[in-house]
Write a protein that holds these residues in place. Structure first.
Motif, PDB file in Angstrom:
ATOM      1  N   GLY A 148       0.811  -1.206   0.000  1.00  0.00           N
ATOM      2  CA  GLY A 148       0.000   0.000   0.000  1.00  0.00           C
ATOM      3  C   GLY A 148       0.839   1.248   0.000  1.00  0.00           C
ATOM      4  N   GLU A 149       0.149   2.378  -0.105  1.00  0.00           N
ATOM      5  CA  GLU A 149       0.823   3.680  -0.148  1.00  0.00           C
ATOM      6  C   GLU A 149       0.434   4.563   1.029  1.00  0.00           C
ATOM      7  N   GLY A 150      -0.177   3.964   2.056  1.00  0.00           N
ATOM      8  CA  GLY A 150      -0.597   4.747   3.204  1.00  0.00           C
ATOM      9  C   GLY A 150       0.581   5.323   3.968  1.00  0.00           C
ATOM     10  N   GLU A 151       0.369   6.468   4.630  1.00  0.00           N
ATOM     11  CA  GLU A 151       1.410   7.103   5.430  1.00  0.00           C
ATOM     12  C   GLU A 151       1.170   6.869   6.906  1.00  0.00           C
ATOM     13  N   THR A 152       2.249   6.735   7.648  1.00  0.00           N
ATOM     14  CA  THR A 152       2.154   6.437   9.071  1.00  0.00           C
ATOM     15  C   THR A 152       1.497   7.547   9.865  1.00  0.00           C
ATOM     16  N   ASN A 153       1.708   8.798   9.458  1.00  0.00           N
ATOM     17  CA  ASN A 153       1.294   9.912  10.309  1.00  0.00           C
ATOM     18  C   ASN A 153      -0.098  10.429  10.029  1.00  0.00           C
ATOM     19  N   ASN A 154      -0.868   9.765   9.164  1.00  0.00           N
ATOM     20  CA  ASN A 154      -2.173  10.312   8.789  1.00  0.00           C
ATOM     21  C   ASN A 154      -3.293   9.401   9.264  1.00  0.00           C
ATOM     22  N   ARG A 155      -4.013   9.804  10.313  1.00  0.00           N
ATOM     23  CA  ARG A 155      -5.120   9.013  10.839  1.00  0.00           C
ATOM     24  C   ARG A 155      -6.458   9.455  10.259  1.00  0.00           C
ATOM     25  N   GLN A 156      -6.458  10.482   9.433  1.00  0.00           N
ATOM     26  CA  GLN A 156      -7.705  10.987   8.866  1.00  0.00           C
ATOM     27  C   GLN A 156      -7.899  10.419   7.473  1.00  0.00           C
ATOM     28  N   ILE A 157      -8.804   9.471   7.345  1.00  0.00           N
ATOM     29  CA  ILE A 157      -9.009   8.833   6.048  1.00  0.00           C
ATOM     30  C   ILE A 157      -9.493   9.837   4.997  1.00  0.00           C
ATOM     31  N   SER A 158     -10.101  10.926   5.437  1.00  0.00           N
ATOM     32  CA  SER A 158     -10.640  11.897   4.489  1.00  0.00           C
ATOM     33  C   SER A 158      -9.572  12.830   3.938  1.00  0.00           C
ATOM     34  N   ASN A 159      -8.350  12.772   4.465  1.00  0.00           N
ATOM     35  CA  ASN A 159      -7.275  13.632   3.966  1.00  0.00           C
ATOM     36  C   ASN A 159      -5.981  12.842   3.806  1.00  0.00           C
ATOM     37  N   ALA A 160      -6.083  11.609   3.322  1.00  0.00           N
ATOM     38  CA  ALA A 160      -4.922  10.742   3.203  1.00  0.00           C
ATOM     39  C   ALA A 160      -3.943  11.264   2.154  1.00  0.00           C
ATOM     40  N   VAL A 161      -2.654  11.036   2.415  1.00  0.00           N
ATOM     41  CA  VAL A 161      -1.582  11.442   1.516  1.00  0.00           C
ATOM     42  C   VAL A 161      -0.772  10.213   1.147  1.00  0.00           C
ATOM     43  N   ALA A 162      -0.408  10.077  -0.121  1.00  0.00           N
ATOM     44  CA  ALA A 162       0.336   8.906  -0.566  1.00  0.00           C
ATOM     45  C   ALA A 162       1.774   8.955  -0.086  1.00  0.00           C
ATOM     46  N   ALA A 163       2.312   7.786   0.284  1.00  0.00           N
ATOM     47  CA  ALA A 163       3.724   7.661   0.602  1.00  0.00           C
ATOM     48  C   ALA A 163       4.543   7.858  -0.668  1.00  0.00           C
ATOM     49  N   THR A 164       5.846   8.053  -0.497  1.00  0.00           N
ATOM     50  CA  THR A 164       6.694   8.339  -1.654  1.00  0.00           C
ATOM     51  C   THR A 164       6.848   7.144  -2.570  1.00  0.00           C
ATOM     52  N   GLN A 165       6.782   5.925  -2.007  1.00  0.00           N
ATOM     53  CA  GLN A 165       6.908   4.716  -2.811  1.00  0.00           C
ATOM     54  C   GLN A 165       5.985   3.643  -2.259  1.00  0.00           C
ATOM     55  N   LEU A 166       5.569   2.741  -3.150  1.00  0.00           N
ATOM     56  CA  LEU A 166       4.751   1.609  -2.737  1.00  0.00           C
ATOM     57  C   LEU A 166       5.569   0.720  -1.803  1.00  0.00           C
ATOM     58  N   GLN A 167       4.954   0.324  -0.690  1.00  0.00           N
ATOM     59  CA  GLN A 167       5.654  -0.500   0.285  1.00  0.00           C
ATOM     60  C   GLN A 167       4.956  -1.845   0.453  1.00  0.00           C
ATOM     61  N   CYS A 168       5.764  -2.884   0.680  1.00  0.00           N
ATOM     62  CA  CYS A 168       5.272  -4.245   0.831  1.00  0.00           C
ATOM     63  C   CYS A 168       5.621  -4.786   2.213  1.00  0.00           C
ATOM     64  N   VAL A 169       4.811  -5.720   2.690  1.00  0.00           N
ATOM     65  CA  VAL A 169       5.074  -6.360   3.968  1.00  0.00           C
ATOM     66  C   VAL A 169       4.522  -7.780   3.927  1.00  0.00           C
ATOM     67  N   ASP A 170       5.263  -8.724   4.498  1.00  0.00           N
ATOM     68  CA  ASP A 170       4.827 -10.115   4.561  1.00  0.00           C
ATOM     69  C   ASP A 170       4.192 -10.399   5.917  1.00  0.00           C
ATOM     70  N   MET A 171       3.088 -11.122   5.912  1.00  0.00           N
ATOM     71  CA  MET A 171       2.416 -11.509   7.137  1.00  0.00           C
ATOM     72  C   MET A 171       1.865 -12.926   6.996  1.00  0.00           C
ATOM     73  N   PRO A 172       1.882 -13.708   8.065  1.00  0.00           N
ATOM     74  CA  PRO A 172       1.250 -15.028   8.011  1.00  0.00           C
ATOM     75  C   PRO A 172      -0.265 -14.926   8.186  1.00  0.00           C
ATOM     76  N   VAL A 173      -0.969 -15.820   7.526  1.00  0.00           N
ATOM     77  CA  VAL A 173      -2.420 -15.918   7.713  1.00  0.00           C
ATOM     78  C   VAL A 173      -2.684 -16.489   9.105  1.00  0.00           C
ATOM     79  N   VAL A 174      -3.560 -15.848   9.865  1.00  0.00           N
ATOM     80  CA  VAL A 174      -3.856 -16.280  11.235  1.00  0.00           C
ATOM     81  C   VAL A 174      -5.306 -16.712  11.412  1.00  0.00           C
ATOM     82  N   GLU A 175      -6.150 -16.443  10.425  1.00  0.00           N
ATOM     83  CA  GLU A 175      -7.565 -16.819  10.535  1.00  0.00           C
ATOM     84  C   GLU A 175      -8.086 -17.172   9.159  1.00  0.00           C
TER      85      GLU A 175
END
Length: 247
Positions: A148-175
């Motif tokens: 995703g391109e979400g930014e860490t410092n923006n909690r307001q979904i109505s004023n979201a700002v894109a991060a500078t680059q697309l970022q990826c993260v690996d997670m295990p399925v838990v459910e």
């Protein structure tokens, strides 16, 4: 990707959180996506005079984008656009305005949080995300890749700002797949010190090179949350193929 807990960490260390750039350098659990992968990623933006909503999406057909239904705003005065070629950012994004009505999955009068958007033009120069092999779905313990391109410092979904680059993260399925009221069929992924947040909704969840999920708010719009709720694409594959005209 985004992680709300990093704000508390930075504050505890006395680090300034006023700069979006400084926060992007401190995102926990995410890395810049491979420049040769996820070329199908689409940035979706809903804009009015005073607000902006940011989401992700995936080009799965020359005319169709798969995303979260939470990513569409049809209020008067809003404009919806889809930016192609935003990753890896080596070329200028193409920005078609989405004129057609979104197609949202509905069952027994209730809409689920999965949506197809038809582009006004056919796209021929962007690789497509591969639809899943639903005989080989990710199981509990399997690792999936979110982005995703979400930014860490923006909690307001109505004023979201894109991060500078697309970022990826690996997670295990838990459910495993289950039905979440008002959202639909979801599975969940979770990992310590890893999370997603505003701006990441609608982006693809990949397993063995294919799209098996779409990141969903999963019942809360108040803060970044864990585990991550993921719309299970296999539960909707018949509807998807019928809508886009694929066999």
């Amino acid at each position: 990707m985004a992680l709300l807990k990093v704000l508390l960490l930075l504050l505890g260390l006395g680090v300034s959180v006023n700069s979006a750039v400084s926060l992007q350098k401190r995102i926990i659990g995410g890395n810049y996506c491979d420049k040769t992968g996820r070329l199908f990623h689409v940035r979706l933006e809903g804009m009015s005079r005073s607000h902006r909503i940011l989401c992700g999406g995936s080009l799965i057909h020359p005319n169709w984008i798969l995303t979260s239904a939470s990513c569409w705003t049809s209020k008067t005065g809003w404009i919806n656009v889809a930016k192609l070629k935003v990753h890896p950012g080596t070329s200028k994004p193409r920005i078609p305005r989405i004129k057609a009505n979104p197609v949202v999955y509905a069952s027994e009068g209730s809409q689920h949080d999965i949506m197809l958007l038809k582009l006004p033009i056919e796209v021929s120069d962007v690789p497509l995300a591969q639809l899943p092999d639903c005989s080989n779905r990710p199981k509990i313990g399997d690792t999936v890749q979110l982005a995703g391109e979400g930014e860490t410092n923006n909690r307001q979904i109505s004023n979201a700002v894109a991060a500078t680059q697309l970022q990826c993260v690996d997670m295990p399925v838990v459910e495993a797949t289950h039905f979440l009221p008002t959202y639909g069929h979801v599975f969940s992924a979770k990992a310590q010190n890893k999370d997603v947040c505003y701006g990441d909704y609608g982006s693809a969840v990949m397993f063995k090179g294919k799209i098996y999920g779409v990141i969903s708010p999963g019942g809360t719009d108040s803060e970044c949350h864990s585990p991550v709720s993921i719309m299970d694409v296999c539960e909707y594959i018949g509807w998807i193929k019928t809508t886009i005209g694929s066999k």
